[in-house]
Scaffold this active site. Structure first.
Site, short mmCIF file in Angstrom:
data_model
loop_
_atom_site.label_atom_id
_atom_site.label_comp_id
_atom_site.label_asym_id
_atom_site.label_seq_id
_atom_site.Cartn_x
_atom_site.Cartn_y
_atom_site.Cartn_z
N ASP B 331 13.08 -2.21 -8.42
CA ASP B 331 13.24 -2.02 -6.98
C ASP B 331 14.36 -2.91 -6.49
O ASP B 331 14.68 -3.89 -7.13
CB ASP B 331 11.97 -2.50 -6.28
CG ASP B 331 10.98 -1.39 -6.09
OD1 ASP B 331 11.37 -0.24 -6.33
OD2 ASP B 331 9.84 -1.69 -5.72
N ASP B 672 5.92 -1.52 -5.63
CA ASP B 672 4.95 -2.16 -4.76
C ASP B 672 4.14 -1.13 -3.99
O ASP B 672 3.00 -1.37 -3.66
CB ASP B 672 5.64 -3.15 -3.81
CG ASP B 672 6.89 -2.57 -3.18
OD1 ASP B 672 7.04 -1.33 -3.24
OD2 ASP B 672 7.70 -3.33 -2.64
N ASP B 676 4.27 4.33 -5.88
CA ASP B 676 4.85 3.90 -7.15
C ASP B 676 3.83 3.95 -8.27
O ASP B 676 4.19 3.89 -9.43
CB ASP B 676 5.36 2.46 -7.04
CG ASP B 676 6.56 2.36 -6.13
OD1 ASP B 676 7.26 3.37 -6.02
OD2 ASP B 676 6.78 1.30 -5.55
#
Lengths: 281, 979
Positions: B331, B672, B676
């Site tokens: 990310d 997070d 996901d």
């Protein structure tokens, strides 16, 4: 990671064949001939070296040993008892006094065993002072042995009765004490045998009282004491006739010597032995 | 709407809500409003799995054979039959105890997770029976009216019927990082897009709203995604595959040697029963009983070490997976970046200045002497509504909590760092009027008194979208002087604006105007609605640009990944330009790499004409990704080493992960959001963020990053690689002595010597002396920079390779056996049994009724005397293996380096291991030597040293091996001897 797909069997086989011999690279079991050669040569040298080293270290170790007596004797402090003849299975005698075949094995064993006690074999041996340990000088290379004549075994000597009493229903069993180098019994060691149940058998000892004479000790080992004959005690069992066909258990012990043990919990043969005997007519 | 109206009662504005009775009814029908936890395997199944996994089956077979042998022997009346019964029981106990241990270890790591999911029960404000009351969120049912306000977590999927300035953070659901406003208007067919639905587990950032619950529990959008995640199968971890492979090798060796010697024994006219007993011995000797427990301990030690470095591992095996990772899909926000806007650049006096964006900034070092900066700083300070929460005077500026949006916060902190006491400045320059930022104006304006008592003019300050601000200006401030804003100046502005925008930064323009004193006297009534003051012909002061800057540790971590051969792919929902800028600044796209677009621009040709292989880097837009076939995606993943996926939805993450896995890569994924979780599950190792992560993400992940920092992943990788190397050493150490345990049986069968070592004694090595030393190898430091080599290839770099097995089994193992046999022959020879007497002695030796066997010196031995000597032989053999295992332990410290390079004393635990090994042997021999069942005897002191020459040989030989490996890399020796 994608799910592993099951390979078809033919492919697996082809892969195996490829592994066993790969014609393209000339690989056999995953290695080329040269590679196999190298690896085999390496292991030849490697194991050759290890073998040499092992031989050398063993040789060094054996050099520290004496050929006459073992370095340590602490695992055999006290002798075990054993009988002759020794039945094939366990220590159980079964025979029929009217069938000579049934005890032929025992008789021949006894004959064989007593051959070394023949007078002809004992010419080199000396007559020793009875009742005294026969200790010999250290620097004597060849130790002398004391005479033990078969006649000492009386009716079990096989001289008069070559069936050792088996034919008469009074079988003889020789009891002997295991040889231990340097063992010096104290007191007056003698063999004492007891049937488990009183009154079933009558026991006669040869020599008298089952005595083991101290003059046969100490033993100096196979090499120095080549002519040594261990003292024997013959036990003649007269089975009370109406008690035949019953199994009789007999326990023999070495008695009368404080340094010969006969009560060990784990070792059932240390200074004692028990055997069964069953006679039919 | 009609069906709903009864609930609202006569007045729609004062909903009465459900009655308690009705709510209870629905609750009974739908169940509580909570996500069903993912289905977990029943404990008993988990436990039983431990009982049959690994070597357990083999040992069960051994135990069973023991009992069969016992049964037969009892029937035959053999005196020693009970030995087999005991051995069978011991084997069963070994399996059960190691099983319990493994189960306990697994349960312990699962418990770490349990503590995470335990949360304070959430409360919801619900209207029932016409009155407001607080109930636990679990009690909510469809149809309930709930009220939410800023800061609340949305307790269920809610359709809003009233909203005021309501904004929600949907990032955990959709990946959008911007707050989304919510209203009562139905704006889109898609429930995810429409503005009048707020979702379960998202948070309300500001404003208030009232709404009706439309979905609860697993029916909510989040619930559906969570159940999707549990549908994605959990893949076997690489280390699990490696251990399985290793178990197969060892079991294969055990079974084939066992069967081979069973056949040999039978054809040598041994009784079948005896052959079975040999088979048991061979199995026990071959199986490293303690090894799997050791591996578990080593892994959990590493897990503990990683937890200290902020990587919390849920699944022990994931420890190593991280080490074999070859691609990290990371990310951006929060992981690579600090997750807060920070001023990065300034433009004034026709010049761009860069600002310090590190986490711990206390000063700014750009040139602050210019008058223009003074003016700009005033605008920045005054035209800002953000405020520090009170009572934070002692907190570092960067860590203070601010009320206000991200940009304003950035500006406030920036001003506070440079000027200090912003609140004081604002107080001295009293605010008279203000127009807050709105999307139509795209500017924010305020009017202040000045702090100069002699200057009675009012100061109007304005900030906003640069082009809008410039439109309103007629002059520009250069070196503190107002200059007319001619074309040349406007172009300079454009260039600067474009440049900053090109860096992916959010740019704001600032201007001001001193209102003439005569027109605007002290008492002038400013009215923000009618705007009775000038808003054009202002003086442009400067530009400030902001970015969520990378964490300062990240560039270093990325370059470490690069040298470690790990590809870092950025996957973000952000705009491609921002994503690329961050990727460049952290090194995911290196300074001299170009994308296809860059090349096209440089060569001035259309994108299609560029050879795609020339471009190392690629920035892929989520929209492009949507239209790609799997082949196209594969092509991108193969051809480009530096990839950024921008504007991707969390769902696309799953596609990217699958693409990477098709390249045979071991993929780590950070995430997070709830969305996901499928990708986290799919990844070889899913890494959830400890701070920003949602529970669903944490549940799906294998590892939790406690500080959300990318750099922590890299330290995790390092630990993972180290444990892989160290496990190799542990296994090599453990396997070696198996040969020394096995050879006695083979020699016993072939040469018919008295048995050199008993089965129980073997177990004392495997589960006694060897345990602590093999764990100690887990503490070994790396031999070289393990972060400078490529990640291991999943299919080629095995944990247990041919070289390891061959070197341990056929070289060191053989040396050990020879050393131990020397001790064995020494013990027998010194007691009167010379080696040549021993050969072929077995049958008589083991005859219970043969009590006058003659030794080499003419002495006669009873059965028990022989047995006792045999136990002394066991003990000597055992001690020799132990002594040589000390040497083995020392050589296993390194695989390539000399022990002296590694340092003998650096790993203190090794010495603890050696001491424990010798202490256990001493206790067994001298302390427990009188316990018959254990078959140990007190040993003469010199027998401890008989195998010493071979121990030294092991060390010297291994040093030579390592020397050649170092001297002749790539040689035949290196290829065959390096494991």
């Amino acid at each position: 990671m994608s799910k592993e797909e099951k390979k078809p069997f033919s492919q697996t086989m082809a892969e195996w064949r490829q592994f066993v011999y790969n014609p393209r690279s000339g690989e056999f079991l995953g290695r080329t001939a040269k590679s196999w050669g190298l690896i085999l040569l390496f292991y030849l040298v490697f194991y050759g070296f290890l073998a040499a080293l092992f031989t050398f270290t063993m040789w060094v170790m054996l050099q520290t040993l004496s050929g006459d007596i073992p370095k340590y004797r602490d695992r055999i402090r006290s002798p075990g008892l054993m009988i002759s003849p020794k039945p094939v299975t366990a220590l159980e005698f079964y025979f029929n006094k009217s069938d000579s075949q049934s005890y032929a094995e025992y008789v021949s064993t006894l004959k064989q065993f007593l051959k070394s006690y023949d007078d002809s074999k004992q010419s080199k041996n000396i007559a020793c002072t009875a009742g005294k340990l026969f200790e010999q000088n250290e620097d004597r290379a060849i130790k002398q042995a004391c005479q033990f004549n078969r006649t000492k075994l009386g009716s079990c000597s096989g001289v008069e009765d070559d069936t050792f009493g088996y034919a008469k229903g009074t079988p003889c069993v020789l009891v002997k004490m295991n040889r231990i180098i340097g063992l010096k019994p104290e007191g007056e060691p003698h063999i004492e045998c007891l049937p488990k149940e009183e009154g079933k058998v009558q026991i006669t000892y040869f020599p008298d009282g089952g005595m083991i004479d101290l003059m046969y000790f100490p033993y100096y080992g196979k090499k120095l004491h080549a002519d040594y004959l261990q003292p024997l005690v013959a036990v003649q069992l007269a089975i009370i006739s109406n008690r035949t066909k019953e199994e009789v258990t007999i326990e023999c012990k070495i008695m009368g010597s404080p340094n010969l043990k006969n009560e060990d919990d784990r070792d059932k043969f240390l200074g004692r032995i028990s055997f069964k005997i069953q006679m039919s007519e | 709407m009609e069906s709903l109206s009864p609930m609202f009662g006569p007045d729609l504005n004062f909903p009465r809500g459900l009655t308690s009775a009705r709510a209870a009814e629905i609750l009974a029908r739908d169940g509580p409003n909570a996500l069903t936890p993912p289905k977990s395997t029943p404990e008993i199944i988990k436990f039983l799995k431990q009982m049959v996994g690994g070597f357990s089956i083999l040992l069960w077979v051994g135990a069973l054979l023991c009992w069969i042998a016992f049964g037969i022997q009892v029937a035959q009346g053999v005196a020693s039959a009970f030995d087999n019964l005991y051995l069978g029981v011991v084997l069963a106990l070994v399996v059960i105890l190691t099983g319990i241990f493994a189960y306990y270890q697994e349960a312990k790591s699962t418990n770490i997770m349990a503590s995470f999911s335990k949360m304070i029960p959430q409360q919801a404000l619900v209207i029932r029976d016409g009155e407001k009351r607080e109930v636990s969120a679990e009690q909510l049912v469809v149809g309930d009216m709930v009220e939410i306000k800023g800061g609340d977590r949305i307790p269920a999927d809610i359709r809003l019927i009233f909203a005021q300035g309501c904004k929600v953070d949907n990032s955990s659901l959709t990946g959008e990082s911007e707050p989304q406003s919510r209203s009562c208007d139905f704006t889109h067919e898609n429930p995810l897009e429409t503005k009048n639905i707020a979702f379960y587990s998202t948070t309300c950032l500001e404003g208030t709203a009232t709404g009706m619950v439309i979905n609860t529990g697993d029916q909510t959008i989040i619930g559906r995604i969570a159940s999707l995640a549990s549908g994605v199968g959990n893949e076997k971890t690489p280390i699990a595959i490696e251990i399985e492979h290793f178990v197969h090798i060892v079991a294969g060796v055990a079974v084939s040697i066992g069967v081979l010697f069973f056949i040999i024994a039978v054809s040598m006219k041994y009784k079948v029963l005896d052959s079975i007993i040999f088979l048991i011995g061979i199995i026990v000797a071959n199986v490293p009983e303690g090894l799997l427990a050791t591996v578990t301990v080593s892994l959990s030690l590493t897990a503990k070490r990683m937890a200290k470095k902020n990587c919390l591992v849920k699944n022990l095996e994931a420890v190593e997976t991280l080490g074999s990772t070859s691609i990290i899909c990371s990310d951006k926000t929060g992981t690579l970046t600090q997750n807060r806007m920070t001023v990065a650049h300034l433009w004034f006096d026709d010049q761009i200045y860069s600002a310090d964006t590190s986490e711990e900034q206390t000063t700014q070092s750009f040139d602050q002497s210019s008058q223009s900066w003074a003016a700009l700083s005033k605008v920045v300070t005054l035209c800002n509504r953000a405020e520090f929460k009170p009572g934070q005077e002692n907190v570092p500026i960067m860590k203070r909590v601010v009320v206000g949006d991200a940009s304003e916060t950035a500006l406030l902190k920036f001003a506070e760092v440079i000027l200090g006491d912003v609140m004081g400045i604002r107080k001295r320059n009293r605010k008279l009027a203000e127009i807050p930022f709105n999307s139509t104006n795209k500017f924010q304006l305020s009017i202040h008194e000045t702090e100069d008592p002699n200057d009675k003019r009012f100061l109007m300050v304005m900030k906003g979208a640069p082009e809008r601000i410039l439109e309103r200006c007629s002059t520009i401030m250069i070196n503190g002087e107002e200059q007319p804003l001619d074309r040349e100046r406007a172009e300079a502005f454009q260039t600067a604006y474009m440049e900053l925008g090109g860096l992916g930064e959010r740019v704001l323009g600032f201007c001001h105007l001193y209102l003439p004193e005569d027109e605007f006297p002290d008492t002038y009534p400013f009215d923000t609605d009618s705007m009775n003051f000038p808003t054009s012909n202002l003086c442009f002061v400067g530009l400030l640009s902001m970015i969520d800057p990378p964490r300062s540790t990240v560039p270093d971590a990325v370059s470490k990944c690069r040298s470690a051969g790990i590809k870092v792919i950025m996957v973000t929902g952000d705009h491609p330009i921002t994503a690329k800028a961050i990727a460049k600044s952290v090194g995911i796209i290196s300074a001299n790499s170009e994308t296809v677009e860059d090349i096209a621009k440089r060569l001035n040709v259309p994108v299609e004409q560029v050879n795609k292989e020339d471009a190392r880097a690629a920035v892929i837009n989520g929209m492009e990704l949507k239209d790609m076939t799997t082949e196209q995606l594969d092509e991108i993943l193969i051809n480009h080493s530096e990839i950024v996926f921008a504007r991707t939805s969390p769902q696309q993450k799953l596609i990217i992960v699958e693409g990477c896995q098709r390249q045979d890569a071991v993929v780590a994924v950070t995430g997070d959001g709830v969305n996901d979780s499928p990708a986290l599950k799919k990844a070889d190792i899913g890494i959830a963020m400890g701070i920003a992560g949602s529970d669903a993400a944490k549940n799906a992940a294998d590892m939790i990053l406690l500080d959300d920092n990318f750099a922590s992943i890299v330290t995790g990788v390092e630990e993972g690689r180290l444990i892989f190397d160290n496990l190799k050493k542990t296994i090599a150490y453990t396997l070696t002595k198996n040969i020394a345990e096995l050879c006695p049986f083979l020699i016993y069968i072939i040469a018919s010597v008295p048995l050199p070592i008993g089965t129980i004694t073997i177990l004392f090595i495997d589960l006694g002396t060897d345990i602590i030393p093999s764990v100690a190898l887990a503490y070994e430091k790396a031999e070289s920079d393990i972060m400078n080599r490529r990640p291991r290839h999943k299919k080629k770099d095995r944990l247990v390779n041919e070289q390891l097995a061959v070197y341990s089994y056929l070289q060191i193992g053989i040396i050990q056996s020879i050393g131990a046999f020397l001790a064995y022959f020494t013990v027998y020879a010194e007691q009167g049994w010379l080696p040549n007497t021993l050969l072929g002695l077995r049958v008589n030796w083991e005859d219970d009724y043969y009590n006058d066997i003659e030794d080499s010196y003419g002495q006669e031995w009873t059965r028990y005397q022989r047995t006792y000597l045999q136990w002394t032989g066991y003990t000597a053999f055992f001690v020799s293996i132990t002594i040589q295992q000390v040497a083995d332990l020392i050589i296993r410290k390194t695989r390539r380096n000399s022990i002296f390079q590694q340092g003998l004393l650096r790993n203190k635990v090794i010495w603890v291991g050696i001491v424990s090994q010798i202490a256990i042997a001493l206790i067994l021999s001298y302390g427990l030597g009188s316990v018959t069942a254990l078959n140990f005897t007190p040993l003469r002191v010199q027998y401890w040293f008989v195998a010493m020459p071979y121990a030294i040989l092991i060390w010297v030989y291994d040093e030579i091996r390592k020397l050649f490996i170092r001297q002749y890399p790539g040689s035949w020796w290196d290829k065959n001897m390096y494991y």
